[in-house]
Design an enzyme around this catalytic site. Structure first.
Site, PDB file in Angstrom:
ATOM      1  N   HIS A  80       0.572 -11.913   2.005  1.00 26.20           N
ATOM      2  CA  HIS A  80       0.622 -12.251   0.582  1.00 26.20           C
ATOM      3  C   HIS A  80       1.732 -11.470  -0.119  1.00 26.20           C
ATOM      4  O   HIS A  80       2.462 -12.006  -0.946  1.00 26.20           O
ATOM      5  CB  HIS A  80      -0.727 -11.964  -0.075  1.00 26.20           C
ATOM      6  CG  HIS A  80      -1.757 -13.000   0.273  1.00 26.20           C
ATOM      7  ND1 HIS A  80      -2.486 -13.671  -0.682  1.00 26.20           N
ATOM      8  CD2 HIS A  80      -2.160 -13.507   1.463  1.00 26.20           C
ATOM      9  CE1 HIS A  80      -3.293 -14.539  -0.093  1.00 26.20           C
ATOM     10  NE2 HIS A  80      -3.120 -14.445   1.215  1.00 26.20           N
TER      11      HIS A  80
ATOM     12  N   ASP B 114      -1.206 -12.608  -7.639  1.00 23.10           N
ATOM     13  CA  ASP B 114      -1.734 -13.267  -6.441  1.00 23.10           C
ATOM     14  C   ASP B 114      -3.033 -13.999  -6.797  1.00 23.10           C
ATOM     15  O   ASP B 114      -3.753 -13.582  -7.711  1.00 23.10           O
ATOM     16  CB  ASP B 114      -2.023 -12.198  -5.381  1.00 23.10           C
ATOM     17  CG  ASP B 114      -2.461 -12.797  -4.064  1.00 23.10           C
ATOM     18  OD1 ASP B 114      -1.598 -12.976  -3.210  1.00 23.10           O
ATOM     19  OD2 ASP B 114      -3.682 -13.097  -3.896  1.00 23.10           O
TER      20      ASP B 114
HETATM   21  C1  LIG Z   1      -5.837 -18.089   2.103  1.00 26.75           C
HETATM   22  O1  LIG Z   1      -7.071 -17.484   2.176  1.00 26.75           O
HETATM   23  C2  LIG Z   1      -7.136 -16.240   2.787  1.00 26.75           C
HETATM   24  C3  LIG Z   1      -6.070 -15.543   3.335  1.00 26.75           C
HETATM   25  C4  LIG Z   1      -6.269 -14.285   3.938  1.00 26.75           C
HETATM   26  C5  LIG Z   1      -5.201 -13.498   4.541  1.00 26.75           C
HETATM   27  O2  LIG Z   1      -5.347 -12.163   4.515  1.00 26.75           O
HETATM   28  C6  LIG Z   1      -4.408 -11.333   5.035  1.00 26.75           C
HETATM   29  C7  LIG Z   1      -4.641  -9.946   5.020  1.00 26.75           C
HETATM   30  C8  LIG Z   1      -3.692  -9.083   5.546  1.00 26.75           C
HETATM   31  O3  LIG Z   1      -3.924  -7.762   5.529  1.00 26.75           O
HETATM   32  C9  LIG Z   1      -2.508  -9.545   6.066  1.00 26.75           C
HETATM   33  C10 LIG Z   1      -2.272 -10.926   6.082  1.00 26.75           C
HETATM   34  O4  LIG Z   1      -1.185 -11.343   6.548  1.00 26.75           O
HETATM   35  C11 LIG Z   1      -3.245 -11.828   5.581  1.00 26.75           C
HETATM   36  C12 LIG Z   1      -3.083 -13.201   5.611  1.00 26.75           C
HETATM   37  C13 LIG Z   1      -4.110 -14.014   5.122  1.00 26.75           C
HETATM   38  O5  LIG Z   1      -4.087 -15.343   5.212  1.00 26.75           O
HETATM   39  C14 LIG Z   1      -2.916 -16.014   5.363  1.00 26.75           C
HETATM   40  O6  LIG Z   1      -2.206 -15.958   4.162  1.00 26.75           O
HETATM   41  C15 LIG Z   1      -1.043 -16.735   4.184  1.00 26.75           C
HETATM   42  C16 LIG Z   1      -0.333 -16.608   2.862  1.00 26.75           C
HETATM   43  O7  LIG Z   1       0.487 -15.506   2.877  1.00 26.75           O
HETATM   44  C17 LIG Z   1      -1.377 -18.189   4.417  1.00 26.75           C
HETATM   45  O8  LIG Z   1      -2.154 -18.711   3.379  1.00 26.75           O
HETATM   46  C18 LIG Z   1      -2.124 -18.291   5.732  1.00 26.75           C
HETATM   47  O9  LIG Z   1      -2.493 -19.619   5.932  1.00 26.75           O
HETATM   48  C19 LIG Z   1      -3.310 -17.408   5.760  1.00 26.75           C
HETATM   49  O10 LIG Z   1      -3.826 -17.404   7.067  1.00 26.75           O
HETATM   50  C20 LIG Z   1      -7.495 -13.743   3.964  1.00 26.75           C
HETATM   51  C21 LIG Z   1      -8.521 -14.432   3.394  1.00 26.75           C
HETATM   52  O11 LIG Z   1      -9.760 -13.918   3.359  1.00 26.75           O
HETATM   53  C22 LIG Z   1      -9.938 -12.675   3.886  1.00 26.75           C
HETATM   54  C23 LIG Z   1      -8.353 -15.684   2.826  1.00 26.75           C
HETATM   55  O12 LIG Z   1      -9.390 -16.322   2.281  1.00 26.75           O
END
Ligand SMILES: COc1cc(-c2[o+]c3cc(O)cc([O-])c3cc2O[C@@H]2O[C@H](CO)[C@H](O)[C@H](O)[C@H]2O)cc(OC)c1O
Ligand SMILES: O=c1ccn([C@@H]2O[C@H](COP(=O)(O)OP(=O)(O)O)[C@@H](O)[C@H]2O)c(=O)[nH]1
Length: 481
Positions: free
Chosen positions: A16, A119
């Site tokens: 993110h 965010d």
């Molecule tokens: C979209 O909903 C969620 C995303 C996340 C999530 O959390 C996360 C935490 C970290 O410490 C590092 C990460 O890289 C990361 C990534 C992540 O999801 C991804 O985010 C991307 C956007 O940057 C993209 O949307 C991807 O498809 C995601 O897989 C966590 C979460 O709940 C814990 C979510 O609901």
């Protein structure tokens, strides 16, 4: 008037954070207002709750600072993370971000905020920004499909009496074909869960923002964006303006790894290699890895497989794979002329841009998906966590750049070897209509993604970014004393 300072508030998970910094870079890159003054961008850095994550974020912030691109950083004071939501990650992230509100408010005053971009896990700071009359935008790191679902969630909560986890039917997300309940993100599975309640909360709060900036491309999700703009997700209410400015991805032009996997690709014919990679948190145990190995072997196609092993205790991050433990005996030897297993973090952006790569088996993380589409690569979706099951459904049933793969969500996202073999043959072989359509659509979407960011020919994301800069400048001018 001094230049307008835009404050960005990323959730500190590196995915993110990096996405919002990339968006910030795009805000910077224009010729300035009518008097030539560019926007300035300052990232408010929230201290991650774990030492491992803090080191990752520090390293990334230092890299961007050293790059001289002009994005500034302001570290917020530490906040004691909540301790009573273990295992509820979405609740944890949402509450931790909400607890930053007093520091965000102080930073907005100190730095003279013209606008705040938060965010989507951080809508809990919207009231603090309102108190200062600072225009506030939500930055949505994922798809218009997830945005539509979240906007609709408060109403869905009443319309669908069952938990999505139990529900056998389909869910109406305006702009998508009917969504099987099995493709709804797992964290929305149970209504009683705090994670679900936080997603309902965020869905409601998006309506209070001055705009929603989203990492997508208008032509990639046109029906969803129209449904959101037409008010079909929240009937009777005006949704804030949506700015699709994607693909917001760092194309990794600086990523010039000379690792063995790249040199191996250099020796393969064009578009012949299937790449398999499962994001920052995807890992396989021996049972799953065996199915993949068997499926790849039987498919007869070339492959580059980024395979990682289970995380060490207390860490969410996968470890370097022990291939002797994970792979069936003799697999590496039998496939050595056409396959490579890469047991660690892979230089994914460079791999996806390599001429030898012809398809991608992905966990459907939205960044990986955009990186793949940006290079015209068709996909096999193998979703694992977060919102990825919804992404997988959309890629097959709506955007059309992927061939379907049967993933057994009830068995921890298990895929049988024969099913993987079928999907790989369909994507990489010449005999399948389904594969041909996905390849054609991916080539079309490559052009769409490239054109969208071009200033000439009115690229849609370029135009959305211009509208956003205009709105930020007008908001800044309006809030001057
Ligand atoms: C979209 O909903 C969620 C995303 C996340 C999530 O959390 C996360 C935490 C970290 O410490 C590092 C990460 O890289 C990361 C990534 C992540 O999801 C991804 O985010 C991307 C956007 O940057 C993209 O949307 C991807 O498809 C995601 O897989 C966590 C979460 O709940 C814990 C979510 O609901
Ligand atoms: O071995 C890997 C795994 C992932 N990535 C990068 O990590 C990001 C993953 O983001 P995504 O949204 O796809 O999924 P997440 O890991 O956040 O779930 C993408 O930029 C990938 O290019 C990479 O470079 N090498």
């Amino acid at each position: 008037m001094a230049s307008a300072n835009v404050l960005l508030l990323p959730e500190p998970g590196s995915g993110h954070l990096m996405s919002l910094i990339e968006a910030g870079k795009r805000l910077l890159s224009d010729g300035g207002d009518s008097e030539g003054r560019p926007l300035t961008v300052t990232v408010l850095v929230v201290r991650p709750a774990t030492a491992e994550s803090a080191a990752e974020v520090d390293a990334h912030v230092r890299r961007v600072e050293a790059s001289g691109i002009g994005v500034r950083f302001h570290r917020l004071p530490s906040v004691e993370p909540p301790t009573d939501c273990v295992g509820n990650l979405q609740e944890f992230k949402s509450r931790y971000m909400q607890m930053q509100a007093p520091h965000v408010k102080a930073a907005a005053v100190e730095l003279g905020a013209a606008a705040l971009v938060v965010d989507f896990f951080a809508t809990g700071v919207l009231d603090a920004a309102r108190e200062l009359a600072v225009p506030t935008y939500v930055y949505f790191t994922s798809t218009a499909a997830l945005l539509a679902l979240m906007l609709r969630l408060p109403a869905l909560e009443e319309e669908v009496p069952d938990d999505f986890e139990e529900f056998e039917g389909t869910v109406d997300v305006p702009g998508l074909p009917p969504v099987p309940a099995g493709s709804i993100p797992g964290f929305m599975g149970r209504k009683a869960s705090p994670n679900y309640k936080w997603f309902v909360y965020h869905g409601r709060r998006f309506m209070d923002a001055d705009g929603i900036i989203i990492n997508t491309v208008a032509e990639l999700e046109p029906r969803l964006l129209a449904a959101i703009a037409d008010g079909r997700c929240v009937p009777g209410r005006q949704v804030p303006p949506v700015y699709p400015i994607g693909p917001v991805i760092d194309l990794g032009v600086k990523e010039t790894s000379n690792e063995h996997c790249i040199r191996w690709l250099d020796a393969q014919p064009p578009a012949s290699v299937l790449f398999l990679c499962f994001g920052s948190m995807g890992w396989f145990d021996a049972a799953k890895a065996r199915e993949v190995a068997d499926g790849l072997e039987r498919s007869g196609h070339r492959f580059l497989w980024a395979l990682r092993g289970p995380p060490a205790a207390g860490s969410p991050h996968p470890t370097e794979a022990n291939l002797d433990e994970l792979l069936p005996a003799g697999f590496l030897e039998r496939t050595k002329d056409r396959g490579l297993v890469w047991p660690r973090w892979a230089p994914q952006k460079q791999i996806l841009s390599h001429v030898a790569v012809g398809g991608f088996v992905t966990h459907c993380g939205w960044n990986s998906t955009l990186e793949s589409i940006r290079h015209g690569l068709p996909l096999v979706p193998w979703p694992l966590y977060a919102e990825q099951h919804l992404n997988a459904f959309e890629l097959v049933a709506d955007i059309g750049v992927a061939v379907p793969l049967k993933v057994d969500r009830k068995r921890d996202n298990f895929v049988e070897a024969a099913e993987l073999e079928r999907a790989v043959r369909s994507l990489m072989g010449s005999g399948s209509e389904e594969g041909r359509k996905a390849r054609e659509k991916a080539a079309e979407m490559k052009a769409v993604c490239r054109n969208a960011v071009e200033p000439e020919d009115g690229g849609s994301s370029h135009a959305a970014l211009q509208r956003l800069r205009g709105a930020i400048r007008r908001g800044a001018a309006a809030s001057l004393p």
